[in-house]
Design a protein around this motif. Structure first.
Motif, PDB file in Angstrom:
ATOM      1  N   ALA A   7       0.842  -1.201   0.000  1.00  0.00           N
ATOM      2  CA  ALA A   7       0.000   0.000   0.000  1.00  0.00           C
ATOM      3  C   ALA A   7       0.870   1.242   0.000  1.00  0.00           C
ATOM      4  O   ALA A   7       1.960   1.252   0.603  1.00  0.00           O
ATOM      5  CB  ALA A   7      -0.925   0.007   1.217  1.00  0.00           C
ATOM      6  N   TRP A   8       0.398   2.273  -0.667  1.00  0.00           N
ATOM      7  CA  TRP A   8       0.998   3.596  -0.531  1.00  0.00           C
ATOM      8  C   TRP A   8       0.320   4.298   0.643  1.00  0.00           C
ATOM      9  O   TRP A   8      -0.904   4.198   0.801  1.00  0.00           O
ATOM     10  CB  TRP A   8       0.824   4.413  -1.805  1.00  0.00           C
ATOM     11  CG  TRP A   8       1.700   3.960  -2.925  1.00  0.00           C
ATOM     12  CD1 TRP A   8       1.385   3.094  -3.929  1.00  0.00           C
ATOM     13  CD2 TRP A   8       3.060   4.335  -3.147  1.00  0.00           C
ATOM     14  NE1 TRP A   8       2.452   2.903  -4.771  1.00  0.00           N
ATOM     15  CE2 TRP A   8       3.505   3.655  -4.317  1.00  0.00           C
ATOM     16  CE3 TRP A   8       3.951   5.189  -2.485  1.00  0.00           C
ATOM     17  CZ2 TRP A   8       4.793   3.794  -4.815  1.00  0.00           C
ATOM     18  CZ3 TRP A   8       5.244   5.326  -2.988  1.00  0.00           C
ATOM     19  CH2 TRP A   8       5.653   4.646  -4.136  1.00  0.00           C
ATOM     20  N   VAL A   9       1.111   4.990   1.452  1.00  0.00           N
ATOM     21  CA  VAL A   9       0.569   5.710   2.603  1.00  0.00           C
ATOM     22  C   VAL A   9       1.077   7.139   2.591  1.00  0.00           C
ATOM     23  O   VAL A   9       2.137   7.441   2.032  1.00  0.00           O
ATOM     24  CB  VAL A   9       0.923   5.029   3.945  1.00  0.00           C
ATOM     25  CG1 VAL A   9       0.317   3.634   4.009  1.00  0.00           C
ATOM     26  CG2 VAL A   9       2.434   4.979   4.155  1.00  0.00           C
ATOM     27  N   LEU A  10       0.314   8.006   3.217  1.00  0.00           N
ATOM     28  CA  LEU A  10       0.648   9.423   3.310  1.00  0.00           C
ATOM     29  C   LEU A  10       0.849   9.747   4.793  1.00  0.00           C
ATOM     30  O   LEU A  10      -0.100   9.779   5.567  1.00  0.00           O
ATOM     31  CB  LEU A  10      -0.499  10.254   2.723  1.00  0.00           C
ATOM     32  CG  LEU A  10      -0.248  11.721   2.399  1.00  0.00           C
ATOM     33  CD1 LEU A  10       0.830  11.866   1.323  1.00  0.00           C
ATOM     34  CD2 LEU A  10      -1.545  12.377   1.926  1.00  0.00           C
ATOM     35  N   ASN A  11       2.117   9.947   5.167  1.00  0.00           N
ATOM     36  CA  ASN A  11       2.423  10.165   6.576  1.00  0.00           C
ATOM     37  C   ASN A  11       2.416  11.634   6.968  1.00  0.00           C
ATOM     38  O   ASN A  11       2.262  11.977   8.136  1.00  0.00           O
ATOM     39  CB  ASN A  11       3.776   9.548   6.927  1.00  0.00           C
ATOM     40  CG  ASN A  11       3.736   8.034   6.892  1.00  0.00           C
ATOM     41  OD1 ASN A  11       2.818   7.425   7.425  1.00  0.00           O
ATOM     42  ND2 ASN A  11       4.710   7.415   6.234  1.00  0.00           N
ATOM     43  N   ASP A  12       2.619  12.517   5.999  1.00  0.00           N
ATOM     44  CA  ASP A  12       2.526  13.957   6.261  1.00  0.00           C
ATOM     45  C   ASP A  12       2.061  14.632   4.983  1.00  0.00           C
ATOM     46  O   ASP A  12       1.712  13.959   4.011  1.00  0.00           O
ATOM     47  CB  ASP A  12       3.850  14.531   6.771  1.00  0.00           C
ATOM     48  CG  ASP A  12       5.010  14.227   5.827  1.00  0.00           C
ATOM     49  OD1 ASP A  12       4.832  14.353   4.597  1.00  0.00           O
ATOM     50  OD2 ASP A  12       6.094  13.861   6.311  1.00  0.00           O
ATOM     51  N   SER A  18       5.778  12.852   0.085  1.00  0.00           N
ATOM     52  CA  SER A  18       5.236  12.312   1.331  1.00  0.00           C
ATOM     53  C   SER A  18       4.668  10.910   1.141  1.00  0.00           C
ATOM     54  O   SER A  18       4.461  10.185   2.118  1.00  0.00           O
ATOM     55  CB  SER A  18       4.140  13.236   1.876  1.00  0.00           C
ATOM     56  OG  SER A  18       4.660  14.514   2.193  1.00  0.00           O
ATOM     57  N   LEU A  19       4.401  10.517  -0.094  1.00  0.00           N
ATOM     58  CA  LEU A  19       3.917   9.168  -0.366  1.00  0.00           C
ATOM     59  C   LEU A  19       5.015   8.148  -0.092  1.00  0.00           C
ATOM     60  O   LEU A  19       6.145   8.288  -0.582  1.00  0.00           O
ATOM     61  CB  LEU A  19       3.469   9.044  -1.824  1.00  0.00           C
ATOM     62  CG  LEU A  19       2.148   9.702  -2.214  1.00  0.00           C
ATOM     63  CD1 LEU A  19       2.024   9.761  -3.732  1.00  0.00           C
ATOM     64  CD2 LEU A  19       0.979   8.964  -1.613  1.00  0.00           C
ATOM     65  N   THR A  61      -5.754  12.032   7.961  1.00  0.00           N
ATOM     66  CA  THR A  61      -5.335  11.075   8.977  1.00  0.00           C
ATOM     67  C   THR A  61      -3.941  10.567   8.615  1.00  0.00           C
ATOM     68  O   THR A  61      -3.777   9.931   7.574  1.00  0.00           O
ATOM     69  CB  THR A  61      -6.311   9.901   9.062  1.00  0.00           C
ATOM     70  OG1 THR A  61      -7.592  10.378   9.475  1.00  0.00           O
ATOM     71  CG2 THR A  61      -5.818   8.865  10.079  1.00  0.00           C
ATOM     72  N   PRO A  62      -2.931  10.861   9.414  1.00  0.00           N
ATOM     73  CA  PRO A  62      -1.575  10.387   9.094  1.00  0.00           C
ATOM     74  C   PRO A  62      -1.546   8.871   8.908  1.00  0.00           C
ATOM     75  O   PRO A  62      -2.169   8.123   9.657  1.00  0.00           O
ATOM     76  CB  PRO A  62      -0.755  10.812  10.315  1.00  0.00           C
ATOM     77  CG  PRO A  62      -1.493  11.996  10.860  1.00  0.00           C
ATOM     78  CD  PRO A  62      -2.945  11.684  10.644  1.00  0.00           C
ATOM     79  N   GLY A  63      -0.831   8.442   7.864  1.00  0.00           N
ATOM     80  CA  GLY A  63      -0.751   7.021   7.545  1.00  0.00           C
ATOM     81  C   GLY A  63      -1.862   6.523   6.655  1.00  0.00           C
ATOM     82  O   GLY A  63      -1.917   5.324   6.334  1.00  0.00           O
ATOM     83  N   VAL A  64      -2.745   7.431   6.216  1.00  0.00           N
ATOM     84  CA  VAL A  64      -3.861   7.031   5.365  1.00  0.00           C
ATOM     85  C   VAL A  64      -3.358   6.591   3.991  1.00  0.00           C
ATOM     86  O   VAL A  64      -2.362   7.110   3.477  1.00  0.00           O
ATOM     87  CB  VAL A  64      -4.877   8.191   5.226  1.00  0.00           C
ATOM     88  CG1 VAL A  64      -4.335   9.312   4.344  1.00  0.00           C
ATOM     89  CG2 VAL A  64      -6.218   7.703   4.684  1.00  0.00           C
ATOM     90  N   THR A  65      -4.027   5.618   3.411  1.00  0.00           N
ATOM     91  CA  THR A  65      -3.782   5.244   2.016  1.00  0.00           C
ATOM     92  C   THR A  65      -4.566   6.203   1.126  1.00  0.00           C
ATOM     93  O   THR A  65      -5.779   6.337   1.284  1.00  0.00           O
ATOM     94  CB  THR A  65      -4.227   3.805   1.745  1.00  0.00           C
ATOM     95  OG1 THR A  65      -3.377   2.912   2.479  1.00  0.00           O
ATOM     96  CG2 THR A  65      -4.117   3.462   0.264  1.00  0.00           C
TER      97      THR A  65
END
Length: 349
Positions: A7-12, A18-19, A61-65
């Motif tokens: 999964a790709w996640v967005l932490n910031d 950020s991906l 939401t941090p860590g969201v896909t």
């Protein structure tokens, strides 16, 4: 049962970089949930805005896909799921928890897939049952993944207001060559309308004509393209304008629309060069027309759109550059640089 998924996640929210790629856990579907093997996803400008944390969509939401748009195959369902079974081919709907006839609000969208709920840039995904609809049987997964936002928004813009819908004898104006505009062009052509399209290059103009546009206006060489569009209707004005630019395009949209016509306001992509020229709500009075804001559409509208696609044999347009799952950042950059025609898609399987 799958226990982990790429999964790709967005932490910031520092931009496309950020991906990050991760292995995320996959749980067993709860009573009202559906496990989907995701085959394809498509991007919207919303995804770039979320990654950058721009003022329109500053929270996530941090860590969201990321990403809301996708298509895939159901592999398992919860005990209370009635609408789907293993093997069904589905598209995502950006919001969940609403009734089939409820229209999404900005609050619903801001809490939806790819921003606060995990979205479609993952190979296996759990969704609430209400975040899915059956995909049109005649479409490929790539074609179907374009429908979630662009397709549904275009459908709502054209068919969502009783008494003023496209058909034989009506004229529709679409702006540019993004996903909403191309979907609206295809729907309007299939309904029998005359379509006027705007673009900035002759190459894109040729592609618009190949899709059935009756008239194409270059908005760079014809700055008053609203007046030009109106002249193409012998001065009557167009019946429906699908406006995607907002501040940058609304002044010309009001020039183009006929008395008692409709401007469907679907986007905020543009910026006003002259703040004094930005229309106010009084323009609706002065021009005796309706301006209607469009935020996606209901699941009932999604079902109606899919039936229309099947009945008319419509094939949604996918940009010729299709990206692999590991090329998600490149897909984002491609969209950001506005190199695309219609929808930018990512092939997961």
């Amino acid at each position: 049962m799958v226990t982990q998924t790429p999964a790709w996640v967005l932490n910031d929210q520092q931009g496309i970089e950020s991906l990050q790629l991760a292995d995320n856990p996959v749980s067993t579907p709860k009573d009202d949930e559906v496990l989907v093997k995701v085959h394809a996803a498509s991007l919207n400008y919303r995804d770039i805005v979320i990654a950058k944390g721009e003022p329109q969509l500053p929270f996530f939401t941090p860590g969201v896909t990321p990403c809301s748009d996708g298509s895939g195959t159901v592999t398992a369902v919860g005990s209370k799921v009635k609408s789907f079974k293993a093997g069904d081919r589905v598209c995502t709907h950006l919001v969940s928890g609403l009734s089939s006839s409820s229209a999404p609000t900005f609050t619903d969208i801001n809490s939806g897939l790819g921003q606060h709920l995990d979205g479609t840039l993952r190979k296996h995904a759990i969704f609430h049952e209400s975040a899915l609809v059956p995909m049109p049987p005649s479409l490929s997964f790539l074609e179907a993944c374009t429908l979630t936002c662009s397709g549904l928004t275009a459908w709502n813009a054209l068919f969502g207001l009783d008494g003023l819908v496209p058909g034989e004898g009506t004229t529709v104006l679409v702006q540019g060559t993004g996903g909403v505009s191309i979907a609206a062009l295809q729907f309007a052509i299939a309904a029998g309308s005359t379509v006027i399209a705007t673009t900035s290059t002759e190459a894109k103009a040729e592609r618009l004509r190949s899709l059935g546009a009756h008239h194409v206006i270059n908005y760079r060489t014809s700055r008053d393209w609203g007046d030009v569009a109106k002249s193409l209707t012998h001065g009557r004005g167009v019946d429906i304008v699908v406006d995607v630019g907002g501040l940058s395009t609304l002044p010309q949209s009001f020039k183009a629309v006929r008395t008692n016509g409709l401007i469907a306001v679907t986007g905020l992509l543009g910026h006003a060069e002259d703040q004094a020229a930005v229309p106010t709500i009084l323009e609706c009075l002065i021009n005796a027309c309706t301006a209607r804001g469009i935020l996606l559409g209901t699941r009932d509208q999604f079902h109606a759109m899919n039936r229309f696609i099947e009945d008319k044999g419509i094939k949604p347009v996918v940009d010729e550059e299709v990206f692999d799952f590991l090329e998600a950042k490149e897909a984002y950059r491609y969209l950001e640089q506005q190199k695309h025609f219609s929808k930018v898609c990512i092939q997961l399987e």
